[in-house]
Design an enzyme around this catalytic site. Sequence first.
Site, PDB file in Angstrom:
ATOM      1  N   SER A   1      -4.979  -4.337   2.119  1.00 53.57           N
ATOM      2  CA  SER A   1      -4.231  -3.978   3.174  1.00 53.57           C
ATOM      3  C   SER A   1      -4.536  -4.722   4.585  1.00 53.57           C
ATOM      4  CB  SER A   1      -4.175  -2.641   3.439  1.00 53.57           C
ATOM      5  OG  SER A   1      -3.473  -1.829   2.330  1.00 53.57           O
TER       6      SER A   1
ATOM      7  N   HIS B   1      -0.519   4.691   0.058  1.00 56.04           N
ATOM      8  CA  HIS B   1      -1.282   5.828   0.774  1.00 56.04           C
ATOM      9  C   HIS B   1      -0.761   5.941   1.912  1.00 56.04           C
ATOM     10  CE1 HIS B   1      -3.799   3.760  -2.530  1.00 56.04           C
ATOM     11  NE2 HIS B   1      -3.743   5.289  -2.875  1.00 56.04           N
TER      12      HIS B   1
ATOM     13  N   ASP C   1       1.004  -1.256  -0.028  1.00 59.77           N
ATOM     14  CA  ASP C   1       0.101   0.100  -0.143  1.00 59.77           C
ATOM     15  C   ASP C   1       0.703   1.152   0.161  1.00 59.77           C
ATOM     16  OD1 ASP C   1      -2.044   1.639   0.394  1.00 59.77           O
ATOM     17  OD2 ASP C   1      -2.939   0.297   1.524  1.00 59.77           O
TER      18      ASP C   1
END
Length: 899
Positions: free
Chosen positions: A490, A439, A437
């Site tokens: 995630s 972000h 991930d």
Amino acid sequence: MPLNQSASDMQTEFKIKLSGLEGLIARSDSNFINVGERTNVTGSKKFLDLIKNQNFDEALTIAREQVEGGAQIIDVNMDEAMIDGAAAMTRFLNLIASEPDIARVPIMIDSSKWEIIEAGLKCVQGKSIVNSISLKEGEEDFILKAKKVKRYGAAVIVMAFDENGQADSYERRIEICERAYRILVDKVRFHPNDIIFDPNIFPVGTGMEEHKNNALDFFHATKWIKENLPGALVSGGVSNVSFSFRGNNKVREAMHSAFLYHGIRHGMDMGIVNPSQLEVYDEIPKELLELVEDVLLNRKDDATERLLAYADANKSIKGKERVEDLAWRSDTIEKRLEHALVKGILDFVEEDTEEARLKYGRPIHVIEGPLMAGMNIVGDLFGAGKMFLPQVVKSARVMKKAVAVLEPYLLAESEAAGEKENSKGAGKILLATVKGDVHDIGKNIVGVVLACNNYKIIDLGVMVSTEKILEAAIAENVDAIGLSGLITPSLDEMIYVAKEMERRNMKLPLLIGGATTSRVHTAVKIAPAYSNTVVHVLDASRAVPVMSQLISENELDREKFFQEIKKEYQGVRENYEKHHQQKALRKLSDARENKFKADFSSHHLIAPKKKGTHALELDPRKVAEYIDWTPFFQTWELHGKFPAILKDEVVGEQATQLFEDAQRMLNDILDKHAFKIKAVWGIFEAYSNEEDDIVLPEKNEIFRTLRQQTSKTTGQPNFALSDFIAPKGMGDHIGCFAVSAGFGLEEYIQPFEKNHDDYSSILAKALADRLAEAAAEYLHYLVRTDFWGYQPTEHLSNDQLINEEYVGIRPAPGYPACPDHLEKKTIWKLLEVEENTGIILTESLAMYPAASVSGYYFAHPQSKYFGLGKIAEDQVTDYARRKDITIEEAQRWLSPNIL
């Protein structure tokens, strides 16, 4: 329950517990709860028009927008003479119940008509709030309604209103509230935490003698309620108090700040406030504060006249036009540093920090002394709802700049002593975005807020493996681990981290956060994998109170919090199992029989002007015209719709300042051509089959779609995206795309990060995200009007585009209609995305750069967005067969949607 029971006997960790499909628990340290009010026919003309015209599907989108926009409760009101309120309430709430992405939040059933409230209570899910009941029609009527509310399992707002009218004095307020409380608790056996009193906030400063005690009576009534009616909550609309001074924001801001200060001190739990510029109570100009409090507290006979005179003399003064007041520069060095930290002022931080170093002798004493004292004030103000997130991040920027000034001296001392000396701080926390991930905006914001409260943050960045997380936690001897993630894969990675912590017999608390996470998922999936504390942290405002309890120096307090969380999550799991045992899903074969049957007449099947794959670079200035600013404010935990948010009672002033900062940075980005916006799109012949596949015969590729299996009311179909593509032989098409505005972002933010400027770094990342979404919007417009050309004469405003009033849809893998990220691989292969743009997929199928968007294009005029909801194992097995993957792999990718 006896009325004389003391408040201490009723003390609890919780103020109130509500639920939709997910629980909403307000604890004793929780901030205000956001209630979305746009599904109210009395407050939204658009919603009223939709209900009048029986357009309930579009009305649902308003509810969905509110939930996506951060509303923790949605208020539903159908009080309109021209509609059947009870029928409309029933139909709308039943439709909400079939939309899990909306139904997850509690509902406030709002009506002045009992038959409408009861109609809502009969069909709402979870634990709702009734707004409202009162003694206006007498005790018998009140008891009857209260019993029904209790039977339906709802909380209730009780207005201070009885047979003799609305309470307009202290005595009347406590008389009515006491009477209502005694009836509810002693006769109806209502739980006190489910009672919310509204003791009426009326204007002051009206010039009328009978209004002079309006604020004071509310304060005293609030205090009396909290002391004498154990467990009950108090609410009110604070802006009402300043109606006499409409048009003079300076006075209104001061009145709201002072009213809130006194209201909270007297026990007020929630309310609508107008902090506007959010002047700290102590920093309201002394003359104005004295005048305001004279009115609020009715301290002088001529208080109203003197405040009116002040307001008249200052009515033309506007915040943005005020000359900068540098009087604070003559204060002590401690007060100057405190002021700079609270106000986020960078201008003098270097010289003030150096002056403090010379005064205190050692740099560590400056950090642990005036700097941390100032940041403690910032933390307290944020926790009390008197500062908002953008202000806190600016405060952190000042702190980091000051520490940077001191770092050479700290290093020199450490070298001289032969060891590294660190401030003790409140604790050390490791933060990481999990493997796969990319972000990190939310994680960065949480880190800033925690750092503002004297926690040392070890931020490992993005795409961090479990091994690296746990090894760093041990090496740094941290007090807790915080995991973040945006995409659904995630969630599985977080479960793996928890299992590894258990296998290694670790004892550290584990914090879970991110857009796809939830309290339910944390309780059901993650917590059982780890025998120590696992806590879901909803947003940055909750991080500090959670951490203070997790690593309290008092072992008994830590154990108590652990047991409370453990008990709470056990209840969540039991409710989850109970709900899902009762939830009815159709067999996949039955759901396919109930598919949506679109009209595939020839006039709906428009041949594209351009087929095949095409790469291009978009003009950032043109893209910027398509920005939807509402999600930008949500990133900063400022909830409201743009542009109305700029005038919002609570966050308007801060939102305006943030927007101005964003405009300045956006102009800088555009002037410097800092970001490149790259895109690739394609349109291909396609047809659907009976297995919910979309086949692209010319490319020998297949998009696998998923079908809703929730049992629907008669006439409501079970949707799949394949329903919007015609069967074989009819000449239909599908499009897909990928676009990114993240190229150049890392280079742009390097100077900010080097200069310890988190505010500007987060601001740039948030703007990159907005530009990426705007690029997707602009590209879709080009496809509709030119490249595909099925809407060549479209002329829609940006607001109409944001409201999705165009023909066709562009759903994205990983989102409600198509939650499987695996389909991104097909898009990447089909469009050669990496080769054409440079956007790559991580092993968890997150896009990098993070400011990227991908998805499909459906042109059919009946195509619509929908949420897949829960699916059964028969569809998982079928999907695994269609994708030619193992059932275990299908379960892993689809786990959030599997019942």
